[in-house]
Enzyme design. Structure first.
Site, PDB file in Angstrom:
ATOM      1  N   CYS A  55      -7.694  -3.424  -1.021  1.00 38.28           N
ATOM      2  CA  CYS A  55      -8.799  -4.220  -1.201  1.00 38.28           C
ATOM      3  C   CYS A  55      -8.251  -5.734  -0.945  1.00 38.28           C
ATOM      4  O   CYS A  55      -9.114  -6.666  -1.082  1.00 38.28           O
ATOM      5  CB  CYS A  55      -9.059  -3.856  -2.551  1.00 38.28           C
ATOM      6  SG  CYS A  55      -7.592  -3.931  -3.822  1.00 38.28           S
ATOM      7  N   HIS A  90       6.955 -10.390   7.644  1.00 40.85           N
ATOM      8  CA  HIS A  90       5.746 -10.096   7.044  1.00 40.85           C
ATOM      9  C   HIS A  90       5.613  -8.797   6.471  1.00 40.85           C
ATOM     10  O   HIS A  90       5.281  -8.648   5.221  1.00 40.85           O
ATOM     11  CB  HIS A  90       4.589 -10.487   7.963  1.00 40.85           C
ATOM     12  CG  HIS A  90       3.129 -10.444   7.227  1.00 40.85           C
ATOM     13  ND1 HIS A  90       2.701 -11.559   6.495  1.00 40.85           N
ATOM     14  CD2 HIS A  90       2.294  -9.420   7.203  1.00 40.85           C
ATOM     15  CE1 HIS A  90       1.405 -11.070   6.091  1.00 40.85           C
ATOM     16  NE2 HIS A  90       1.282  -9.786   6.356  1.00 40.85           N
TER      17      HIS A  90
END
Lengths: 420, 266
Positions: A50, A98
């Site tokens: 989300c 990342h």
């Protein structure tokens, strides 16, 4: 081979953009397969939560970036220019960093939150099942999961509750240890109380009793927790039977008094009682805190626990960043060394061929020699070839980070030594 | 260079000292890594300690329980063995802060006094006497561990009540576990200690023709027994809490230490 990550998250894109790009679980196979089939893409995976959507690919060249952005725009049903404003594009070793940070919860909205680790693992597994991962991405994801686990184990970053309801659960665990088998009494139907009861219910407590001025509302709430509704007037009888009491009513006065708790504790044979007062004005007499065996926390107390935990998490995040940086560096070295292996092997083979060929020629001219003399010459020539290869191999192993530069170096070395 | 039994004792002592130091240092750093390191060093010491006990057993033909240093060393060994079991079961880091120093002190006592292992007086060479010493030592180890966990429960209770987290917050298990381990250790330790004392009384009756002769260690042992009985009763009735718990525990600890040190005056 270049690694490229294109995506957006809660910091770069508002909810309305994120929700357009977000991929429903059932649609993930279709989208990942389509991503993998784009021209120039060698391996692909997709992370959709989300708070973030990220396409991770390994490709022949950076030219695929434009294709991927187009692909994402089509997925989002948005024009490229609009989407590009929110997108970030990460390349090569930065992709590894990342991913390590994301899976460890260091890039999350609530730092150190544990769910993201599972979501990354799911993205990895689904790509693996679909067969869209090439060996490089496979290695990257495997290492990502290892690093995320290491960060969580070494720093315990996710162990500290940073919201009021979770802080209540954490304290309950500090008092009772295992929450299974405990009974909870929820007084009133305030939101925070409901949420706390829900978290406790998720910890598999034995039973949740709900008391409310409106018995019907109590029944509705009890049904949510597979619990039991009780009459509001019968609180005292339930106090003795329950281990955790959550008060969250709108009453402007105390609904639980000291003498009630004293009697309840006697009936409980002094088993501990945890009282959580989430109401303002307070519903539980604060003097109860002086009773041995009763632990009373109000909303401010719980908030300060959560705040203190957030500070701890931020400190742990610094430790975690150090771990991630170290892991990125060692993984980078591993990948580069791995990349250089075929060239190194070819180089060694080539020089060995030259050495043996020239040695045979020379020995034919020299005539018969003793085995000791032959061994000495063998050793001399081997040492020479090893010395000649030493620096080229070192250069290949410690090559630059940019794939293009690395490729140029590899080509140059191959050309100098006449490798095909 | 020849290798003496006392060498292993000194190795154990050095490892315990180092382990205790590292564990105490982790109080400042508040991290679990030094705790693991401390535990490993302590286990190294425990191995040397076990070798030492084995050597004495092999040489004298009975466990090292004939004098104060031997008993103290054996008690330290038993306490640490229980601590390892509890660590494996409950992962209690904080117990180290009390148990390690206790083990270190007891073994230092053994090394400093350092009497050579005695050949048992024929009067002491009886199964009843061995049972008395062995059971009392194991019982005391249980009681001391029980006290250590009672202290942990007290510290946990105080930080929950005051809503302030001390340095030990993260390292102490839940209040329920502290109380449960404390209760079990005290109850089991008390039962074994009681049988050990009874064996002592019977042995004394046979050899000295009297149940007791009221020496320091005997008085200490009886006082300790009564205090632990009171403590268990408080535990069962649920009143073993707060300051009262601390005071009774401290008294019981002193009494038990007096009875141990009294061994010197057999």
């Amino acid at each position: 081979m270049p690694l490229i990550l294109t995506g957006l998250n809660h910091r770069t894109a508002p909810l309305e953009v994120r929700e357009r790009l977000s991929v429903a679980e059932g649609m993930i196979p279709t989208v990942v397969n389509a991503l993998r089939n784009l021209e120039g893409v060698e391996g692909a995976a997709l992370l959709s939560t989300c708070n973030r959507v990220e396409a991770i690919v390994s490709a022949n060249s950076e030219d695929v970036i434009s294709t991927i952005v187009d692909f994402l725009s089509t997925q989002a049903g948005a024009d490229r220019a609009t989407l590009e404003k929110h997108l970030y594009i990460i390349r090569h070793a930065d992709v590894v960093k990342h991913l390590f940070r994301v899976a460890s919860g260091l890039d999350s909205m609530i730092i150190g939150e544990p769910q993201i680790g599972g979501q990354v693992r799911k993205a990895f597994q689904s790509a693996q099942e679909l067969g869209t991962l090439d060996p490089l991405l496979q290695q990257v994801f495997e290492q990502t999961m290892r690093v995320a686990k290491k960060v969580r184990t070494d720093t315990a970053i996710g162990e500290h509750a940073v919201s009021v309801p979770y802080a209540a659960v954490e304290l309950a665990k500090k008092i009772f240890g295992d929450l299974r088998g405990l009974q909870v009494l929820l007084l009133g139907a305030g939101d925070m109380g409901e949420l706390t009861a829900e978290h406790l219910h998720n910890q598999e407590v034995k039973q949740v009793f709900v008391a409310n001025r409106s018995f019907q509302r109590a029944q509705e709430l009890a049904a949510r927790f597979d619990g039991e509704a009780v009459q509001f007037d019968a609180i005292e009888a339930n106090l003795a039977a329950c281990d955790i009491v959550i008060a969250s009513t709108a009453a402007p006065h105390f609904v639980i008094e000291t003498d009630q708790v004293t009697r309840a504790l006697e009936a409980r044979r002094m088993r501990n009682l945890f009282l959580i007062d989430l109401s303002v004005p307070r519903n539980i007499n604060p003097a109860i805190t002086n009773i041995e065996g009763a632990y009373l926390y109000n909303v401010d107390d719980l908030q300060s626990v959560a705040d203190a935990n957030l500070e701890i998490r931020q400190q742990k995040a610094k430790e975690a960043e150090t771990i991630v940086a170290k892991e990125v560096e060692s993984f980078r070295r591993k990948l580069i060394a791995q990349d250089a292996v075929p060239t190194i092997l070819e180089l060694q083979q080539r020089l060995e061929e030259i050495r043996t060929c020239e040695l045979e020629k020379c020995l034919r001219k020299v005539g018969p020699i003793t085995p000791e003399q032959r061994a000495a010459i063998e050793m001399l020539t081997s040492q020479m070839t090893n010395k000649i290869l030493h620096y080229p191999i070192l250069q290949l192993k410690d090559a630059p980070e940019e794939p293009e530069e690395r490729e140029t170096l590899r080509r140059t070395i191959r050309k100098i030594f006449g490798l095909g | 260079m020849s290798f003496h039994a006392t060498d292993t004792l000194y190795v154990a002592l050095a490892a315990y000292a180092l382990g205790t130091l590292i564990a105490l240092a982790s109080l400042v750093t508040r991290s679990k890594r030094p705790q693991h390191a401390a535990l490993l060093v302590m286990i190294g010491g425990f191995a040397a300690h076990t070798m030492w006990i084995g050597t004495i057993c092999a040489r004298t033909g009975h466990p090292p329980l004939t004098n104060l240093p031997e008993s103290a060393a054996f008690l330290a060994w038993t306490i640490f063995a229980v601590e390892i079991v509890l660590y494996i079961r409950y992962r209690v880091y904080a117990a180290a802060f009390f148990v390690y120093p206790l083990v270190l002190i007891l073994l230092t006592l053994a090394a400093v006094i350092g009497e050579s292992p005695m050949q048992l007086d024929p009067a002491l060479r009886s199964n009843m006497f061995t049972a008395h010493i062995l059971l009392s030592t194991v019982g005391v180890a249980g009681l001391l561990i029980g006290l250590a966990f009672a202290l942990l429960a007290y510290l946990q209770d105080r930080s929950l009540k005051s809503k302030r987290r001390g340095a030990l917050w993260e390292m102490i298990p839940s209040l329920s576990i502290c109380r449960m381990v404390s209760y079990r250790a005290l109850a089991i330790g008390f039962s074994i200690y009681t049988i050990g004392l009874l064996a002592g009384v019977l042995w004394s009756y046979r050899t000295n023709a009297g149940f007791m002769d009221f020496r320091v260690k005997q008085i200490g042992a009886v006082v300790a027994w009564m205090l632990f009985a009171a403590l268990l009763q408080m535990f069962i009735s649920g009143t073993f809490r707060g300051k009262r718990m601390l005071v009774v525990s401290a008294c019981a600890f002193v009494a038990i230490m007096v009875s141990i040190l009294g061994i010197a005056h057999v």
